[in-house]
Design a protein around this motif. Structure first.
Motif, PDB file in Angstrom:
ATOM      1  N   HIS A 177       0.964  -1.143  -0.006  1.00  0.00           N
ATOM      2  CA  HIS A 177      -0.036  -0.041   0.002  1.00  0.00           C
ATOM      3  C   HIS A 177       0.857   1.332  -0.159  1.00  0.00           C
ATOM      4  O   HIS A 177       1.658   1.452   0.928  1.00  0.00           O
ATOM      5  CB  HIS A 177      -0.811   0.097   1.336  1.00  0.00           C
ATOM      6  CG  HIS A 177      -1.685   1.309   1.228  1.00  0.00           C
ATOM      7  ND1 HIS A 177      -2.728   1.692   0.485  1.00  0.00           N
ATOM      8  CD2 HIS A 177      -1.423   2.170   2.263  1.00  0.00           C
ATOM      9  CE1 HIS A 177      -3.095   2.733   0.954  1.00  0.00           C
ATOM     10  NE2 HIS A 177      -2.531   3.299   1.893  1.00  0.00           N
ATOM     11  N   ARG A 196       1.190   4.903   0.600  1.00  0.00           N
ATOM     12  CA  ARG A 196       0.472   5.976   1.452  1.00  0.00           C
ATOM     13  C   ARG A 196       1.131   7.543   0.715  1.00  0.00           C
ATOM     14  O   ARG A 196       1.844   7.519  -0.068  1.00  0.00           O
ATOM     15  CB  ARG A 196       1.277   5.860   2.821  1.00  0.00           C
ATOM     16  CG  ARG A 196       1.250   4.634   3.669  1.00  0.00           C
ATOM     17  CD  ARG A 196       1.905   4.508   4.701  1.00  0.00           C
ATOM     18  NE  ARG A 196       3.368   4.531   4.396  1.00  0.00           N
ATOM     19  CZ  ARG A 196       4.349   4.541   5.242  1.00  0.00           C
ATOM     20  NH1 ARG A 196       4.231   4.388   6.544  1.00  0.00           N
ATOM     21  NH2 ARG A 196       5.605   4.516   4.938  1.00  0.00           N
ATOM     22  N   HIS A 209       0.654  -2.649   4.197  1.00  0.00           N
ATOM     23  CA  HIS A 209       0.265  -3.506   3.211  1.00  0.00           C
ATOM     24  C   HIS A 209      -1.351  -3.384   3.596  1.00  0.00           C
ATOM     25  O   HIS A 209      -1.877  -2.703   4.620  1.00  0.00           O
ATOM     26  CB  HIS A 209       0.545  -5.085   3.754  1.00  0.00           C
ATOM     27  CG  HIS A 209       1.737  -5.598   3.211  1.00  0.00           C
ATOM     28  ND1 HIS A 209       2.904  -5.481   4.089  1.00  0.00           N
ATOM     29  CD2 HIS A 209       2.179  -6.253   2.269  1.00  0.00           C
ATOM     30  CE1 HIS A 209       3.973  -5.785   3.689  1.00  0.00           C
ATOM     31  NE2 HIS A 209       3.529  -6.373   2.233  1.00  0.00           N
ATOM     32  N   ALA A 210      -2.185  -4.063   2.413  1.00  0.00           N
ATOM     33  CA  ALA A 210      -3.618  -3.905   2.757  1.00  0.00           C
ATOM     34  C   ALA A 210      -4.073  -4.976   1.793  1.00  0.00           C
ATOM     35  O   ALA A 210      -3.528  -5.457   0.633  1.00  0.00           O
ATOM     36  CB  ALA A 210      -4.002  -2.612   2.204  1.00  0.00           C
ATOM     37  N   ASP A 219      -7.318  -1.765  -0.727  1.00  0.00           N
ATOM     38  CA  ASP A 219      -6.360  -0.928  -1.340  1.00  0.00           C
ATOM     39  C   ASP A 219      -7.070  -0.207  -2.882  1.00  0.00           C
ATOM     40  O   ASP A 219      -6.678   0.872  -2.998  1.00  0.00           O
ATOM     41  CB  ASP A 219      -4.930  -1.461  -1.724  1.00  0.00           C
ATOM     42  CG  ASP A 219      -4.097  -0.589  -2.276  1.00  0.00           C
ATOM     43  OD1 ASP A 219      -4.181   0.649  -1.750  1.00  0.00           O
ATOM     44  OD2 ASP A 219      -3.328  -0.725  -3.072  1.00  0.00           O
ATOM     45  N   SER A 252      -9.752   2.261  -1.582  1.00  0.00           N
ATOM     46  CA  SER A 252      -9.203   3.351  -1.166  1.00  0.00           C
ATOM     47  C   SER A 252      -8.480   4.295  -2.271  1.00  0.00           C
ATOM     48  O   SER A 252      -8.768   5.745  -2.066  1.00  0.00           O
ATOM     49  CB  SER A 252      -7.885   3.172  -0.171  1.00  0.00           C
ATOM     50  OG  SER A 252      -6.810   2.395  -0.790  1.00  0.00           O
ATOM     51  N   LYS A 253      -8.202   3.778  -3.217  1.00  0.00           N
ATOM     52  CA  LYS A 253      -7.637   4.587  -4.521  1.00  0.00           C
ATOM     53  C   LYS A 253      -8.811   5.256  -5.220  1.00  0.00           C
ATOM     54  O   LYS A 253      -8.531   6.159  -5.914  1.00  0.00           O
ATOM     55  CB  LYS A 253      -6.676   3.697  -5.363  1.00  0.00           C
ATOM     56  CG  LYS A 253      -5.472   2.881  -4.730  1.00  0.00           C
ATOM     57  CD  LYS A 253      -4.560   4.022  -4.814  1.00  0.00           C
ATOM     58  CE  LYS A 253      -2.959   3.275  -4.700  1.00  0.00           C
ATOM     59  NZ  LYS A 253      -2.937   2.330  -3.528  1.00  0.00           N
ATOM     60  N   MET A 257      -1.732  -1.043   7.332  1.00  0.00           N
ATOM     61  CA  MET A 257      -1.495  -0.273   6.348  1.00  0.00           C
ATOM     62  C   MET A 257      -0.259   0.894   6.566  1.00  0.00           C
ATOM     63  O   MET A 257       0.023   1.696   5.938  1.00  0.00           O
ATOM     64  CB  MET A 257      -2.672   0.671   5.705  1.00  0.00           C
ATOM     65  CG  MET A 257      -3.991  -0.195   5.002  1.00  0.00           C
ATOM     66  SD  MET A 257      -5.377   0.412   4.758  1.00  0.00           S
ATOM     67  CE  MET A 257      -4.886   1.604   3.732  1.00  0.00           C
TER      68      MET A 257
END
Length: 306
Positions: A255, A257, A274-275, A280, A283-284, A297
């Protein structure tokens, strides 16, 4: 000082007559199917199938607008621009070690790991033998779990359509992507929560040495585990109780950040988070990630030294 002694008589308790108990045990085993399916858990199974359909639909839409990369030689997946430069590739059949990944375009199956199992006509049927492995259909494990929970096979929620429709290339705004990401993340959480509840009621098994899953009170006898010479168990699975991660594997990805560089490099691998791939991806798209994933994460973690 005198010690109090107790004398236990061997005839104080009547010995159990196993010959009388055997018919009762066999009768209980024969009629155990009467307790299934459990009707109060049926709405949970239907909700799981609806969440699974929404999850596949949302992921198939998001990957058309957010780049997803899969390594050509190993199961590594990355969500973002251009892939990363972390040297964790082991090559085809692990012939290499600590190599840079070679990225190709990813698909839905790279984000949501497909897990299949044998379909049973009824939960308590004869154990599938090795020579009968081609006589039974392979279906998604979550769908099989819901079918055994009593969902009608003609229910529209059971029919898994082809979500990957390449004809839909319309552009989506940031608000549309954020909405789809939030709905997809909700479907992911409902799916895992529902499977967790179903596994409390319905048995499922997973092999200790491979990812084979069997939904039922006992595993099958298909010798499909040992495919290498060094495996001494000759293909027989070693079954244990399955969990949510066995039915719905959380494909973990690196992931990126806000404080990380545009391209993740190998020197900072101890600082990156990580995720799960679905989390992930959402979230993107702009969805808010639940706080349960913050530790994994490393949201507020340190950046790698330059």
């Amino acid at each position: 000082m005198l010690r109090a002694l107790r004398n236990y008589s061997t005839n104080s308790r009547r010995a159990l007559d196993l010959r009388k108990l055997r018919p009762m045990i066999l009768n209980r085993i024969e009629h155990r199917a009467r307790d299934y399916p459990v009707k109060p858990i049926l709405p949970v199974a239907r909700e799981v199938l609806r969440a699974r359909t929404a999850l596949y639909s949302g992921v198939s839409t998001l990957i058309r607008h957010i780049p997803v990369w899969a390594c050509k030689y190993c199961p590594e997946v990355y969500i973002g621009e251009g892939g990363h430069l972390i040297q964790t590739c082991h090559g085809y059949r692990r012939h290499g070690k600590k190599k840079v990944h070679e990225w190709v375009n990813g698909s839905v199956d790279d984000v949501i790991v497909p897990v299949e199992c044998f379909h049973l006509q009824k939960m308590f049927q004869n154990i599938i033998k090795h020579q009968e492995r081609f006589d039974h259909q392979r279906v998604p494990a979550v769908v099989e779990l819901c079918l055994q929970a009593g969902v009608d096979s003609n229910d529209p929620s059971v029919v898994i359509t082809a979500f990957d429709n390449a004809d839909d290339h319309r552009s989506l705004s940031e608000d549309d992507l954020r909405l789809i990401g939030r709905q997809t993340l909700d479907a992911w959480e409902k799916l895992r929560s529902g499977v967790h509840k179903l596994l409390f009621v319905y048995p499922a098994r997973v092999c200790k040495h491979c990812c084979e899953v069997h939904v039922g009170p006992s595993g099958h006898k298909a010798r499909t585990c040992g495919v290498f010479k060094y495996e001494s168990w000759h293909g027989t699975h070693f079954w244990k109780k399955a969990g949510v991660d066995d039915m719905v594997p959380p494909k973990r990805v690196w992931h990126r950040r806000r404080q990380d560089p545009p391209i993740l490099v190998d020197k900072g691998r101890n600082y990156y988070g990580h995720a799960p791939a679905v989390v992930d991806l959402c979230s993107k798209a702009g969805a808010l990630v639940p706080s349960t994933y913050f530790t994994m994460m490393k949201i507020d973690g340190l950046t790698a030294p330059v």
